[in-house]
Scaffold this active site. Structure first.
Site, PDB file in Angstrom:
ATOM      1  N   LYS A 250      -2.251   6.351  -4.179  1.00 19.53           N
ATOM      2  CA  LYS A 250      -3.361   7.271  -3.927  1.00 19.53           C
ATOM      3  C   LYS A 250      -3.056   8.652  -4.498  1.00 19.53           C
ATOM      4  O   LYS A 250      -1.910   9.108  -4.433  1.00 19.53           O
ATOM      5  CB  LYS A 250      -3.616   7.389  -2.423  1.00 19.53           C
ATOM      6  CG  LYS A 250      -3.739   6.047  -1.703  1.00 19.53           C
ATOM      7  CD  LYS A 250      -3.825   6.231  -0.200  1.00 19.53           C
ATOM      8  CE  LYS A 250      -3.706   4.907   0.511  1.00 19.53           C
ATOM      9  NZ  LYS A 250      -2.303   4.388   0.496  1.00 19.53           N
TER      10      LYS A 250
ATOM     11  N   TYR B 104       3.268  10.110   0.947  1.00 18.10           N
ATOM     12  CA  TYR B 104       4.237   9.526   1.880  1.00 18.10           C
ATOM     13  C   TYR B 104       5.654   9.983   1.556  1.00 18.10           C
ATOM     14  O   TYR B 104       6.565   9.834   2.376  1.00 18.10           O
ATOM     15  CB  TYR B 104       4.174   8.004   1.846  1.00 18.10           C
ATOM     16  CG  TYR B 104       2.834   7.417   2.266  1.00 18.10           C
ATOM     17  CD1 TYR B 104       1.861   8.187   2.910  1.00 18.10           C
ATOM     18  CD2 TYR B 104       2.527   6.085   1.992  1.00 18.10           C
ATOM     19  CE1 TYR B 104       0.647   7.653   3.275  1.00 18.10           C
ATOM     20  CE2 TYR B 104       1.301   5.538   2.362  1.00 18.10           C
ATOM     21  CZ  TYR B 104       0.367   6.327   2.992  1.00 18.10           C
ATOM     22  OH  TYR B 104      -0.853   5.784   3.343  1.00 18.10           O
TER      23      TYR B 104
ATOM     24  N   ASP C 205       0.844  -1.188   0.000  1.00 18.98           N
ATOM     25  CA  ASP C 205       0.000   0.000   0.000  1.00 18.98           C
ATOM     26  C   ASP C 205       0.881   1.240   0.000  1.00 18.98           C
ATOM     27  O   ASP C 205       1.604   1.496   0.962  1.00 18.98           O
ATOM     28  CB  ASP C 205      -0.903  -0.021   1.245  1.00 18.98           C
ATOM     29  CG  ASP C 205      -1.770   1.212   1.351  1.00 18.98           C
ATOM     30  OD1 ASP C 205      -2.778   1.282   0.624  1.00 18.98           O
ATOM     31  OD2 ASP C 205      -1.435   2.115   2.150  1.00 18.98           O
TER      32      ASP C 205
ATOM     33  N   HIS D 216      -7.238   9.671  -1.948  1.00 20.74           N
ATOM     34  CA  HIS D 216      -6.732   9.566  -0.577  1.00 20.74           C
ATOM     35  C   HIS D 216      -7.713  10.146   0.448  1.00 20.74           C
ATOM     36  O   HIS D 216      -7.936   9.563   1.508  1.00 20.74           O
ATOM     37  CB  HIS D 216      -5.383  10.279  -0.474  1.00 20.74           C
ATOM     38  CG  HIS D 216      -4.503   9.747   0.601  1.00 20.74           C
ATOM     39  ND1 HIS D 216      -3.135   9.639   0.467  1.00 20.74           N
ATOM     40  CD2 HIS D 216      -4.779   9.280   1.841  1.00 20.74           C
ATOM     41  CE1 HIS D 216      -2.608   9.139   1.577  1.00 20.74           C
ATOM     42  NE2 HIS D 216      -3.592   8.923   2.425  1.00 20.74           N
TER      43      HIS D 216
END
Length: 340
Positions: free
Chosen positions: A94, A66, A61, A125
């Site tokens: 996402k 990030y 994932d 997201h």
């Protein structure tokens, strides 16, 4: 960086149960999260993903926000070059809040960073396009924040549907949605979401949303499956505890002779959601994966865990942003829950 050949033998991926999504695609019943670059070094995150693949994880994932997709792309290149074919992996990412009007560009950037030709799953997201610019404190007011608009969200979703039609992604889904928003989406979508990713653990089980998703053929994916002991201080309150500290979880763990985190993961998988734990420790990565293959919880234990729901959301950073948006009163859904 570690190599794909770990010293300890991996778990046969065929032993890991799979879920069949509403569009017929299969997804492993447990995934490896990659959100950790804010707490761990680049080398730690790289080694963790590589170790997870060696241990038998096949679902990873990811997310552009990030900030580590280029790094993880190098790891995927090593994993695939080490003998695990791309089609054996299930990889998602996402679109972040600042790219809702350029979903195609966001997806292409992610594919370039991850060094992939396609994604198995791509998610929106958050249902809002609200975000803080780089360098802005999370508790600052965002002057550009706006209340939720179904029309704006559907503009984003139409772009998501085009990704499926073009072959860049196999499936699309949502993240952090509420029932009222999902009802609107399902009424207007040409391609329905196959999953909804959401915070979900024994202290925050979201039973109404969970039941709604299942009844409508949407697979729940749960982040923070063991709680979030390393969450930012801004998200902590005096009465917060981690799920692994709960006496019910600890007692079950003692019976099984495992770490309490394993019990949380067992509960998630047996309940029917897909947990996506993250760890940089080899032993924890392997025990997380083993949790879904042996020693199931009893019916009494499942009922006992269901009874410890505290309705306690642990990840509050985005909620803080919503509450500091202009006109934030309009961000609440009709059922009184926080929008998103």
């Amino acid at each position: 960086m570690s190599t794909i050949n770990a010293e300890q033998p991996g778990i046969d991926p065929c032993a890991i149960p799979c879920k069949v999504l509403s569009n017929g695609q299969k997804i492993p019943a447990i995934g490896m999260g990659t959100f950790g670059s804010d707490r761990f070094s680049a080398e730690q995150v790289s080694n963790a993903v590589l170790e997870a693949a060696a241990a038998g994880f096949r679902f990873f994932d990811c997310a552009s926000v990030y900030g580590n997709e280029k790094l993880i792309g190098e790891v995927f290149k090593k994993i695939i070059g080490g003998g695990i074919p791309r089609q054996a992996l299930y990889i998602d990412s996402k679109v972040w809040n600042d790219r809702h009007q350029d979903v195609l560009g966001s997806c292409r950037q992610t594919l370039e960073d991850l060094q992939l030709d396609y994604l198995d799953l791509y998610l929106v997201h958050w249902p809002f396009s609200n975000y803080h610019p780089p360098g802005c404190s999370v508790d600052s007011r965002s002057p550009d924040a706006r209340p939720y608009s179904h029309e704006r969200f559907m503009s984003t979703w139409r772009q998501m549907e085009q990704l499926v039609k073009s072959g860049l992604v196999k499936s699309i889904g949502t993240s952090n949605m509420t029932i009222p928003k999902m009802e609107l989406l399902l009424a207007d979508a040409e391609i329905a979401p196959v999953v909804n990713e959401m915070e979900c653990h024994p202290h925050f089980q979201q039973p109404e949303l969970y039941r709604y998703l299942v009844e409508n053929g949407i697979q729940p994916i749960g982040f923070c499956p063991i709680g979030s002991p390393t969450r930012p201080d801004r998200d902590k309150t005096a009465d917060d505890t981690c799920d692994i500290e709960d006496p019910v979880i600890v007692d079950i763990a003692r019976r099984l002779g495992v770490h309490p985190a394993v019990v949380c993961i067992k509960w998630a998988v047996q309940r029917g959601q897909i947990p996506i734990p993250f760890s940089v420790k080899s032993a924890e990565i392997r025990s997380n994966l083993l949790a879904v293959t042996r020693d199931p919880l009893t019916d009494d234990e499942m009922r006992a865990i269901a009874a410890i729901d505290r309705h306690c959301r642990l990840i509050k950073g985005q909620v803080f942003l919503w509450e500091h948006a202009a006109g934030w009163e309009d961000l609440w859904d009709l059922d009184g829950s926080i929008a998103g």
